[in-house]
Design a protein around this motif. Sequence first.
Motif, short mmCIF file in Angstrom:
data_model
loop_
_atom_site.label_atom_id
_atom_site.label_comp_id
_atom_site.label_asym_id
_atom_site.label_seq_id
_atom_site.Cartn_x
_atom_site.Cartn_y
_atom_site.Cartn_z
N LEU A 23 0.83 -1.21 0.00
CA LEU A 23 0.00 0.00 0.00
C LEU A 23 0.86 1.26 0.00
O LEU A 23 0.56 2.23 -0.70
N LYS A 24 1.92 1.24 0.77
CA LYS A 24 2.85 2.38 0.84
C LYS A 24 3.42 2.68 -0.55
O LYS A 24 3.48 3.84 -0.97
N ASP A 25 3.85 1.66 -1.26
CA ASP A 25 4.43 1.84 -2.59
C ASP A 25 3.41 2.43 -3.56
O ASP A 25 3.74 3.32 -4.38
N ILE A 26 2.18 1.94 -3.50
CA ILE A 26 1.13 2.47 -4.38
C ILE A 26 0.89 3.94 -4.09
O ILE A 26 0.81 4.77 -5.01
N LEU A 27 0.78 4.29 -2.83
CA LEU A 27 0.53 5.68 -2.46
C LEU A 27 1.67 6.59 -2.89
O LEU A 27 1.44 7.67 -3.43
N GLU A 28 2.89 6.16 -2.68
CA GLU A 28 4.02 7.00 -3.05
C GLU A 28 4.11 7.16 -4.57
O GLU A 28 4.46 8.23 -5.07
N ASP A 29 3.76 6.11 -5.32
CA ASP A 29 3.72 6.22 -6.78
C ASP A 29 2.67 7.22 -7.25
O ASP A 29 2.80 7.82 -8.32
N LEU A 30 1.63 7.41 -6.42
CA LEU A 30 0.57 8.36 -6.75
C LEU A 30 0.91 9.78 -6.28
O LEU A 30 0.11 10.70 -6.45
N GLY A 31 2.07 9.93 -5.68
CA GLY A 31 2.50 11.26 -5.24
C GLY A 31 2.17 11.61 -3.81
O GLY A 31 2.33 12.77 -3.40
N VAL A 32 1.71 10.63 -3.04
CA VAL A 32 1.40 10.88 -1.63
C VAL A 32 2.72 11.00 -0.86
O VAL A 32 3.45 10.02 -0.71
N ILE A 210 -8.74 3.44 -5.15
CA ILE A 210 -7.76 4.37 -4.60
C ILE A 210 -6.98 5.04 -5.73
O ILE A 210 -6.79 6.27 -5.74
N ILE A 211 -6.55 4.26 -6.69
CA ILE A 211 -5.78 4.81 -7.80
C ILE A 211 -6.61 5.81 -8.60
O ILE A 211 -6.16 6.92 -8.93
N LYS A 212 -7.85 5.45 -8.92
CA LYS A 212 -8.72 6.34 -9.70
C LYS A 212 -9.03 7.63 -8.94
O LYS A 212 -9.16 8.71 -9.54
N THR A 213 -9.15 7.53 -7.63
CA THR A 213 -9.48 8.70 -6.82
C THR A 213 -8.32 9.68 -6.72
O THR A 213 -8.52 10.90 -6.71
N LEU A 214 -7.08 9.16 -6.66
CA LEU A 214 -5.92 10.02 -6.40
C LEU A 214 -5.08 10.34 -7.63
O LEU A 214 -4.44 11.39 -7.67
N LYS A 215 -5.09 9.47 -8.61
CA LYS A 215 -4.18 9.63 -9.75
C LYS A 215 -4.47 10.91 -10.53
O LYS A 215 -5.60 11.19 -10.91
N GLY A 216 -3.42 11.69 -10.75
CA GLY A 216 -3.54 12.90 -11.55
C GLY A 216 -4.23 14.06 -10.86
O GLY A 216 -4.48 15.10 -11.47
N LYS A 217 -4.55 13.91 -9.58
CA LYS A 217 -5.23 14.96 -8.83
C LYS A 217 -4.23 15.71 -7.95
O LYS A 217 -3.24 15.15 -7.49
N ASP A 218 -4.50 16.98 -7.71
CA ASP A 218 -3.64 17.78 -6.84
C ASP A 218 -4.28 17.91 -5.46
O ASP A 218 -5.38 18.44 -5.33
N PHE A 219 -3.56 17.41 -4.46
CA PHE A 219 -4.00 17.53 -3.07
C PHE A 219 -2.84 18.03 -2.23
O PHE A 219 -1.67 17.87 -2.59
N GLU A 220 -3.16 18.62 -1.11
CA GLU A 220 -2.14 18.95 -0.12
C GLU A 220 -2.17 17.85 0.93
O GLU A 220 -3.06 17.81 1.78
N TYR A 221 -1.23 16.92 0.82
CA TYR A 221 -1.20 15.79 1.75
C TYR A 221 -0.66 16.26 3.10
O TYR A 221 0.36 16.96 3.17
N MET A 222 -1.36 15.88 4.15
CA MET A 222 -1.06 16.38 5.48
C MET A 222 -0.93 15.25 6.48
O MET A 222 -1.61 14.23 6.38
#
Length: 229
Positions: A23-32, A210-222
Amino acid sequence: MLQKLNISLHDITKSNLEKVYYLKDILEDLGVNKITYLLIPYYHEKENLLEIKEDLENFKVNGEFVLHGYSHKSGCFKGLKSLFTNCEGEFLYYQDLEDRLKKGLEILNKLNIHPKGFIPPAWLMRKEDYKVLKQYGFSFTEDRLYIYDLQKDKKILSPVLSFGSRGIVEVISKLSFKAYFYALRFSETNVIRIALHPVDATDKDKIKLIIKTLKGKDFEYMHLQDLIK
């Protein structure tokens, strides 16, 4: 203004490590670039976090650590609470909360981890027991609707999105996830939380969501600690 988003990985234990890394790897690949890790010091009184010290060092990079109960295990509940946890609402079921906090912190302190936050397993805890968290110096806790600033006695509206893991609750959570996320994104909610559990790593549909929700979107991760400053 970017939408603030906190993503947490729950139930960090020795037996869950492979799924957590996935899960960590997927999130980091998405820019988290910021992840909150919920640590269980002595999972079911069988797995001690001292056994995975090196892995926890890896998570420290851009990671925030939160105490997540002591053993995570409890007796079983009846009624609605049984829909949200499978006999793991430790901090609602038992009365010796202070002792469990002490033992959990002792293990984390041996790892040179000094968490600012505490999140009870399944988000189940009596509000009147928050005073114990405050006495132990915790800055924040949360339930399914709010993040609580314990030192300032304030709360931030922030509904959490998570997937169920059993029966009809799991089905509904997957069907509603994307719509619920976008409803929150365009509401007056300042912060959105997504909580992932190791079991989610085994479900391809959840990963796709998760990928569809986050991919290509700009968020401020906190991190959660950042949100109460």
